[in-house]
Design a protein around this motif. Structure first.
Motif, mmCIF file in Angstrom:
data_model
loop_
_atom_site.group_PDB
_atom_site.id
_atom_site.type_symbol
_atom_site.label_atom_id
_atom_site.label_comp_id
_atom_site.label_asym_id
_atom_site.label_seq_id
_atom_site.Cartn_x
_atom_site.Cartn_y
_atom_site.Cartn_z
ATOM 1 N N ASP A 1 0.944 -1.470 0.063
ATOM 2 C CA ASP A 1 -0.048 0.162 0.193
ATOM 3 C C ASP A 1 0.620 0.998 -0.535
ATOM 4 O O ASP A 1 0.776 2.400 -0.334
ATOM 5 N N GLN A 2 1.747 1.312 0.142
ATOM 6 C CA GLN A 2 3.286 2.670 0.773
ATOM 7 C C GLN A 2 3.560 3.227 -0.834
ATOM 8 O O GLN A 2 3.236 3.737 -1.015
ATOM 9 N N LEU A 3 3.654 1.276 -1.421
ATOM 10 C CA LEU A 3 4.815 1.181 -2.126
ATOM 11 C C LEU A 3 3.671 1.968 -3.377
ATOM 12 O O LEU A 3 4.376 3.258 -4.669
ATOM 13 N N SER A 4 2.507 1.723 -3.139
ATOM 14 C CA SER A 4 1.671 2.271 -4.327
ATOM 15 C C SER A 4 1.139 3.767 -4.496
ATOM 16 O O SER A 4 0.906 5.059 -5.251
ATOM 17 N N ARG A 5 1.060 4.645 -2.799
ATOM 18 C CA ARG A 5 1.283 5.597 -3.152
ATOM 19 C C ARG A 5 2.912 6.785 -3.333
ATOM 20 O O ARG A 5 2.502 7.693 -3.834
ATOM 21 N N PHE A 6 4.193 5.379 -2.609
ATOM 22 C CA PHE A 6 4.757 6.493 -3.492
ATOM 23 C C PHE A 6 5.939 5.570 -3.474
ATOM 24 O O PHE A 6 7.152 4.897 -2.555
ATOM 25 N N PRO A 7 5.878 5.261 -4.504
ATOM 26 C CA PRO A 7 6.854 4.167 -5.292
ATOM 27 C C PRO A 7 8.483 5.253 -5.575
ATOM 28 O O PRO A 7 8.571 5.672 -5.493
ATOM 29 N N PRO A 8 9.645 3.771 -4.972
ATOM 30 C CA PRO A 8 10.955 4.325 -4.783
ATOM 31 C C PRO A 8 11.583 4.195 -6.140
ATOM 32 O O PRO A 8 11.212 3.022 -7.019
ATOM 33 N N ALA A 9 12.388 5.037 -6.641
ATOM 34 C CA ALA A 9 12.772 4.564 -7.803
ATOM 35 C C ALA A 9 13.656 3.569 -7.861
ATOM 36 O O ALA A 9 14.446 3.078 -9.232
ATOM 37 N N ARG A 10 14.766 3.060 -6.886
ATOM 38 C CA ARG A 10 15.505 1.838 -6.935
ATOM 39 C C ARG A 10 15.025 0.711 -5.568
ATOM 40 O O ARG A 10 14.817 1.183 -4.159
ATOM 41 N N LEU A 11 15.006 -0.015 -5.626
ATOM 42 C CA LEU A 11 14.661 -1.289 -4.492
ATOM 43 C C LEU A 11 15.148 -2.598 -4.499
ATOM 44 O O LEU A 11 14.841 -3.009 -5.485
ATOM 45 N N ALA A 12 15.852 -3.106 -3.356
ATOM 46 C CA ALA A 12 16.803 -4.047 -3.660
ATOM 47 C C ALA A 12 15.697 -4.995 -2.655
ATOM 48 O O ALA A 12 15.301 -4.192 -1.510
ATOM 49 N N ILE A 13 15.566 -6.521 -3.050
ATOM 50 C CA ILE A 13 15.253 -6.775 -2.029
ATOM 51 C C ILE A 13 15.798 -7.603 -1.532
ATOM 52 O O ILE A 13 16.483 -8.882 -3.141
#
Length: 464
Positions: free
Chosen positions: A380-392
């Motif tokens: 839900d947070q990422l849908s509102r504030f998507p990061p430019a880079r994400l490491a999983i």
């Protein structure tokens, strides 16, 4: 790399409503779809309830193949329309040839007129009666819909034709759409007949007669003048009374032949082509008027159930929660079409592994995802504030099951760029080479890059 957002696929307003109705019918028939990610994306896109329902439907249609089916259906509809056009053109030419014959025998004027306009007048009367009684039946329209579905050859297109009909019927557009189709078909047919009729009259010599056993010549005089009155206003000739009476047998005079051929062309134009042209334009005008007013009917139970998921009570009251600490810059959110920042998240790590590692300045820590609630909150947070880079970060000692891979794919679609960090084994342990290869193959299918080393430099700077 993240996948393109299916919600951004350009669609016309009619197509968006059409897909939404098709999704509703699909859910009524087969049960609710798995729509958690679709709901999150619809909420992130914003808008009123109707817009969010359409955004949700577009995302589900992209995922489940109905968007491709719509394109296939449209292609099939164009091919079906082309077949009807060819049928109309050849049918009109056939009417003209049947009306005049091969020129070896005199043309019976009223048999020729019946051949040219008889079927047209019968179908026009049937359409008018059906229209006046509020019916939407049209053999030609149903044939076109059936051909469109058959030519689409897509199993996902099963609900598209019913969805289109229901959508148009609720707005009262079915009669106008089918009316434009039917009158357009006959306009082509009669236009083709008129063109071939003119060609035959220009290249062959025809004699014209009227024949009767029980009627007198006065009947033919009155009927000829009545039918010729409107064409005469358009400049077409009408034979005089003496010519009409004398035409009970073939007359050799060129002026008589020209008068009868002009009368036949004028009557075909005035009572065949012109009514279809005017009715077709009127239906098309009403179609465009009604199409601009098309909207979702939110009273349907299928749409009412989505209200709480797509428009929470707190949002309807105007309450807005503060942004989470790890995503502190709301200006980087999707609302402005921008993405910014970097984030590290881990999936189901062993409690004995120290976490999080030392993070560079500006890189946020989203913690370890262990439960469904944690996953839901982060998505839900990422849908509102998507990061430019994400490491999983993933533990390659665990198997890459379908649930984990689905979560990785969903997280990756919420960021500008994504990398998978396959963590090294703890001291004193070794990684299973076969399981590690399973991870590599699974990530290759997702088209996601992975690295055995910590991606801190990439998170901080965007490059290695």
């Amino acid at each position: 790399m993240s996948e393109p957002d299916p919600v951004s696929t350009p669609l016309s307003p009619l197509d968006r409503l059409w897909l939404t109705e098709a999704i509703r019918l699909s859910e009524e028939h087969a049960g609710p779809l798995e729509d958690a990610e679709a709901n999150r994306r619809a909420n992130a896109a914003g808008g009123d309830l109707a817009e969010r329902i359409q955004t949700r439907a577009r995302w589900l249609a992209q995922r489940d193949g109905q968007l491709d089916a719509l394109h296939h259906w449209r292609q099939g509809a164009r091919v079906a329309g082309l077949l009807l056009v060819l049928f109309a053109l050849f049918g009109g030419a056939g009417l003209a040839v049947a009306a005049l014959g091969d020129g070896q025998r005199p043309v019976n004027l009223f048999w020729a007129l019946g051949s040219l306009l008889g079927l047209h007048l019968v179908t026009l009367l049937g359409w008018a009666l059906s229209f006046g009684l509020g019916g939407n039946a049209s053999v030609l329209g149903r044939l076109w819909l059936w051909l469109s579905g058959k030519l689409a050859r897509d199993a996902q297109a099963a609900h598209l034709a019913p969805a289109l009909l229901l959508l148009l019927q609720r707005a009262g557009l079915t009669r106008w759409g089918l009316g434009a189709l039917v009158n357009g078909f006959w306009l082509l047919t009669l236009g083709s007949a008129l063109a071939v009729l003119l060609l035959l009259l220009a290249t062959r010599r025809y004699g014209f007669v009227w024949e009767t056993t029980v009627l007198g010549s006065d009947t033919f005089v009155a009927l000829t003048h009545a039918l010729g009155a409107l064409p005469a206003l358009l400049g077409f000739p009408v034979p005089d009374t003496e010519t009409i009476r004398a035409s009970s047998s073939v007359l050799a005079e060129e002026a008589v032949r020209q008068a009868w051929s002009g009368w036949l062309l004028g009557v075909t134009l005035a009572f065949g082509l012109m009514p279809r042209l005017l009715l077709g334009l009127f239906c098309l005008w009403r179609w465009h008027q009604g199409r601009a007013r098309l909207a979702l009917d939110l009273s349907f139970p299928g749409y009412s159930l989505l209200r709480d998921r797509l428009q929470p009570a707190s949002e309807r009251l105007g309450v807005c929660d503060a942004a989470p600490a790890v995503l502190a810059e709301p200006e980087a959110g999707r609302q402005h079409g921008q993405i910014d920042g970097a984030l590290l998240v881990a999936i189901e790590l062993d409690d004995r592994r120290p976490w999080p590692p030392a993070l560079p300045t500006g890189v946020g820590d989203a913690g370890i995802l262990d439960s469904r609630d944690q996953r839901q909150r982060l998505l839900d947070q990422l849908s509102r504030f998507p990061p430019a880079r994400l490491a999983i970060a993933c533990d390659p000692r665990r198997s890459p099951d379908r649930g984990t891979l689905a979560l990785i794919g969903e997280l990756a679609r919420s960021a500008g760029q994504t990398r998978i960090w396959l963590l090294p084994a703890p001291p004193g342990e070794a990684l299973d080479s076969e399981r590690l290869e399973d991870w590599r193959q699974a990530l290759a299918r997702l088209a996601l890059p992975h690295a055995p080393g910590a991606p801190m430099t990439w998170l901080e700077t965007g490059h290695d």
